[in-house]
Design an enzyme around this catalytic site. Sequence first.
Site, mmCIF file in Angstrom:
data_model
loop_
_atom_site.group_PDB
_atom_site.id
_atom_site.type_symbol
_atom_site.label_atom_id
_atom_site.label_comp_id
_atom_site.label_asym_id
_atom_site.label_seq_id
_atom_site.Cartn_x
_atom_site.Cartn_y
_atom_site.Cartn_z
ATOM 1 N N TYR A 184 0.846 -1.274 -0.084
ATOM 2 C CA TYR A 184 0.075 -0.004 -0.055
ATOM 3 C C TYR A 184 0.880 1.340 -0.112
ATOM 4 O O TYR A 184 0.716 2.222 -0.781
ATOM 5 C CB TYR A 184 -0.915 -0.220 1.375
ATOM 6 C CG TYR A 184 -1.770 1.193 1.177
ATOM 7 C CD1 TYR A 184 -3.038 1.185 0.646
ATOM 8 C CD2 TYR A 184 -1.588 2.164 2.198
ATOM 9 C CE1 TYR A 184 -3.866 2.243 0.459
ATOM 10 C CE2 TYR A 184 -2.615 3.308 2.358
ATOM 11 C CZ TYR A 184 -3.738 3.366 1.562
ATOM 12 O OH TYR A 184 -4.584 4.489 1.399
ATOM 13 N N LYS A 188 0.955 3.827 -3.100
ATOM 14 C CA LYS A 188 0.459 5.496 -2.988
ATOM 15 C C LYS A 188 1.706 6.296 -3.282
ATOM 16 O O LYS A 188 1.328 7.338 -3.599
ATOM 17 C CB LYS A 188 -0.062 5.601 -1.529
ATOM 18 C CG LYS A 188 -1.425 4.888 -1.501
ATOM 19 C CD LYS A 188 -2.501 5.441 -2.134
ATOM 20 C CE LYS A 188 -4.041 4.733 -2.200
ATOM 21 N NZ LYS A 188 -4.920 5.687 -2.958
#
Length: 274
Positions: A184, A188
Amino acid sequence: MADVLFGLEGKVVVVTGALGQLGAALTRELLDRGARVAALSRTAPEAAADALGDLADHPHLRYASVDITDADSIERGLDDVLAPWGVPDGLVNNAGIDTQPSAPPEVSGPFEQFPVEVFREVVDTNLTGTFLMTQAVGRRMRAAGRPGSIVNVGSIYGMVSPVQDIYAYKEEETGVPFVKPVAYAASKSGVYNLTRYCATYWGREGIRVNTLTPSGIGRDTQDATFRANYTARIPIGRMASTDDFLAPVVYLLGDGSRYMTGANLVVDGGWTAW
């Protein structure tokens, strides 16, 4: 009198992840402000009523089930939802996947054993999906000679590393460690330079591209220990609600931010100020 700076009346806005917690709240806000919303989600259309309530049948809402990791699926979905409206004025790349503290150990264990197939799945959705959506919508804007605003949803964990201490209680309670995974954060982080790249690439075309960085949104399904640990890190002293991000997205979509591109609007309760 029309709101010149923050008005979205009549604008066509594409929202991905439109039936999720933030996506549904944003869809409702845009409809309330007079926008026409092309709502994209991988969820079946029948879920729209549960997510949007009485607005699910709004005349300015059109819905398509789309896999944002598949360029053909995106094009079919956009062709469908935009058919009566034409080229969109805005795009919110909100869709994404994350690993919650309730995740099984095979996808939330130590970095050294993190599965590459899970890494690829998360990056494919959060980064490649954002790339494909931005490419598809930006191409339509540019071909039509139309200005537009694209908002990519980032994360504090794309700016700074996750604080693993927040999740240490999981091992204390269950004997099974939870490590906030790398996928993640890496996915991002990539969104920020995608934003900057597209902002400079399309700057003279009037197509603006910015990132919104939120912190974690509180949910009823989160356990009390996690919420307490997370909140202790936030200077404002609470987790975010979906409402905290609606005005910032409206601002980035509207003419009030007309001189902003390639920027990162951080709305995190002060998390990244430490």
